[in-house]
Design a protein around this motif. Sequence first.
Motif, mmCIF file in Angstrom:
data_model
loop_
_atom_site.group_PDB
_atom_site.id
_atom_site.type_symbol
_atom_site.label_atom_id
_atom_site.label_comp_id
_atom_site.label_asym_id
_atom_site.label_seq_id
_atom_site.Cartn_x
_atom_site.Cartn_y
_atom_site.Cartn_z
ATOM 1 N N LEU A 225 0.837 -1.205 0.000
ATOM 2 C CA LEU A 225 0.000 0.000 0.000
ATOM 3 C C LEU A 225 0.876 1.262 0.000
ATOM 4 N N HIS A 226 1.963 1.211 0.764
ATOM 5 C CA HIS A 226 2.887 2.351 0.811
ATOM 6 C C HIS A 226 3.470 2.637 -0.569
ATOM 7 N N TRP A 227 3.880 1.586 -1.244
ATOM 8 C CA TRP A 227 4.410 1.707 -2.611
ATOM 9 C C TRP A 227 3.363 2.315 -3.544
ATOM 10 N N LEU B 135 12.453 4.621 -7.036
ATOM 11 C CA LEU B 135 13.408 3.521 -6.838
ATOM 12 C C LEU B 135 13.690 3.331 -5.346
ATOM 13 N N ASP B 136 13.918 4.433 -4.645
ATOM 14 C CA ASP B 136 14.239 4.374 -3.219
ATOM 15 C C ASP B 136 13.111 3.686 -2.446
ATOM 16 N N VAL B 137 11.877 4.114 -2.727
ATOM 17 C CA VAL B 137 10.723 3.526 -2.034
ATOM 18 C C VAL B 137 10.540 2.069 -2.454
ATOM 19 N N GLY B 138 10.733 1.779 -3.733
ATOM 20 C CA GLY B 138 10.609 0.399 -4.209
ATOM 21 C C GLY B 138 11.632 -0.516 -3.558
ATOM 22 N N LEU B 139 12.847 -0.016 -3.341
ATOM 23 C CA LEU B 139 13.877 -0.790 -2.639
ATOM 24 C C LEU B 139 13.453 -1.027 -1.189
ATOM 25 N N GLY B 140 12.969 0.027 -0.537
ATOM 26 C CA GLY B 140 12.567 -0.087 0.870
ATOM 27 C C GLY B 140 11.363 -1.006 1.056
ATOM 28 N N ASP B 141 10.448 -0.979 0.086
ATOM 29 C CA ASP B 141 9.228 -1.782 0.215
ATOM 30 C C ASP B 141 9.389 -3.194 -0.355
ATOM 31 N N GLY B 142 10.599 -3.528 -0.798
ATOM 32 C CA GLY B 142 10.834 -4.877 -1.309
ATOM 33 C C GLY B 142 10.227 -5.136 -2.673
ATOM 34 N N ILE B 143 9.881 -4.066 -3.395
ATOM 35 C CA ILE B 143 9.307 -4.211 -4.743
ATOM 36 C C ILE B 143 10.435 -4.355 -5.762
ATOM 37 N N ILE B 144 11.552 -3.667 -5.508
ATOM 38 C CA ILE B 144 12.683 -3.647 -6.434
ATOM 39 C C ILE B 144 13.874 -4.311 -5.740
#
Lengths: 383, 383
Positions: free
Chosen positions: A156-158, B208-217
Amino acid sequence: MTVTSGSLRSRTDLCAAIENELSGLIGKRAASATAYGAHFTRLWELAGHNVLGGKFVRPLLLMETYDALRTRPQQKNPAATDQPRTSPPNTDNRETAISIAAAIELLHYSFLLHDDVIDGDLVRRGHPNLIGSLLAEAQSLPRTTNAEGAREGSDLHWAQTGGILMGDMLLAATHQAFARADLPHALRLRLLDLLEHTINETVAGEQLDVGLGDGIIDPHLETILMMCGYKTATYTFELPLRAAAALAGADFAVENALASAGRHLGLAFQLQDDLLSTFGDPRRHGKDPFSDLREGKETAIIAHARTTAAWPDIEPFFGRPELNGAECEYVRRHLADCGAEDFVNGLIEEQMQAFNDLLTSTIPDGVCSVLLDLAGQLEGRQS
Amino acid sequence: MTVTSGSLRSRTDLCAAIENELSGLIGKRAASATAYGAHFTRLWELAGHNVLGGKFVRPLLLMETYDALRTRPQQKNPAATDQPRTSPPNTDNRETAISIAAAIELLHYSFLLHDDVIDGDLVRRGHPNLIGSLLAEAQSLPRTTNAEGAREGSDLHWAQTGGILMGDMLLAATHQAFARADLPHALRLRLLDLLEHTINETVAGEQLDVGLGDGIIDPHLETILMMCGYKTATYTFELPLRAAAALAGADFAVENALASAGRHLGLAFQLQDDLLSTFGDPRRHGKDPFSDLREGKETAIIAHARTTAAWPDIEPFFGRPELNGAECEYVRRHLADCGAEDFVNGLIEEQMQAFNDLLTSTIPDGVCSVLLDLAGQLEGRQS
């Protein structure tokens, strides 16, 4: 208000021109986005899909007003037939008007996106919004790095981050279109002033709306009406009308009369929306039934109900997400019986009276037709 | 690198000019905001306080580079003393440069605000950020409408909404300043191109930063380095340098060399920041000790550690908000022992080597001094 086949045809042409302009603005950006990877490109794809699926209410209002201001007056005013009524004959900004109209649609979508983030909404008009789409896609990704428990929150954050960032890029794209408008510098500055004023007022309206919902700002009727005008009417009606007038070279008196008419019409639409959400038939208007009641939305209906003896019977049910259908029906009946429905219908009539009064004087006939056509859509929604 | 008293004096003058411009941009908007009530005005007051309390890194870089490009070359290149080195003598855009420099500071603050919303941060450099201030003020309001239980959530919602909306208004204000720049249209368009490119790249970096933190990337080193460059280096170094070059009328070759130098320097600064957060002395650099470890921030340090035999000992502690001091010390020791600290120091040296190589050729001497002065600040932070 009947729509002739001629104006139907021209509306189809206008929609095609607006769609073409929006496709260009978005397509160019989606193409550059590919340099930054699939996730970034996906933002533009989703935004493009949603923007191009819209009804173009604001761009159409701008272009129909522009065209009406630039057209020779109708026969009922024969003395002036040889001259365009309000603009010098040698300036044609129609192409630029299309690009400003398209930019206003991007602004609208930027506001919607940040509003959806703020409200935590994942759905708009029965379909996943950009955030809802990003969430569904994140949930379908195979991942090993996050524990399953934390995953729901990070998905959800993403998705909501995507909503904030895409809203920022659309706000930037709006400004880029205004800043690059192929116009004399003074006229470009005039449009930039309009854009600045509009954003201030819309943001102020959004802040009022959230402050009312979060219990920071007291729900007085006056505040609620101000919020409705700022949050939606300014960018939906006043901005396209003023931009059309400026681009067509209309007198400032005409522009001001249009802006006033637009504000009255915009407030009437917003009040009508609130009535539909509470009293309308969801099968006909397509809105979520009772969502306003469940969310505790501070509308003019509620502001009036608070002043009546019925409020103690309504208050315990107001803003309760778990309300069932029978409870909602109970609240709805009380809101009608206490006079809140009639009161808001009265407010709408006042706004429409003020709107109609403005059509008799300064505003050229062709533009009156455009506005009356729009007002007719309001009446259509009431039935 | 020593700073002469002359350049100290001129930096004080520059700071005053930038502060004056920012005060004007913000003061004008704060004054119009009063028409929309105390809450809306408060957003501008808080933003003004925070923006004007900044160090003006980006505006100073722009102005010092602009001034250096417009100054006659130094004595060691006597053949060209009679002519400015890179710009035609009859265009002076210094006033406009100040307004663009100030606008870039507003852009920086807009990015910070949305970053704080996205990260849920309420504090920056030990003080409440705009969101933290709004939260504290909401908590101190007397209110009767909300139940105490729901109040905490709605206060935070109100404060974070303020962060989103103020970020939007600062993004708009940045564009307004670029769009109104008193320049030939072609040069204004060039600056608008730069702004558009910068925002795209910064947003891509944030995603990218958020995707890395959220485990998406996936946290590959290459992705992390790309993220660092996009998210911060572009708007902090490349934008002010390119804008200075464009405004000073420098050759495109000079502008490109400056942009490359800026990217290398920016990446070195970002890597240095990561090292300081993990290995530095918090009493000296002022950052929260171990916050990166507790948050599970995917840095180049962690990307290297993942490739070593030490990772299984580190992983159980990484990204755990409840880590105590002893556990953090344990992780820190393992990160140093596995070679991650040396590895990142090596990356910084590579970036600084590439930066220094660029200073020997295309870039004029005066501008080299500005860049070396900035690089000296990096070295100062290392000690």
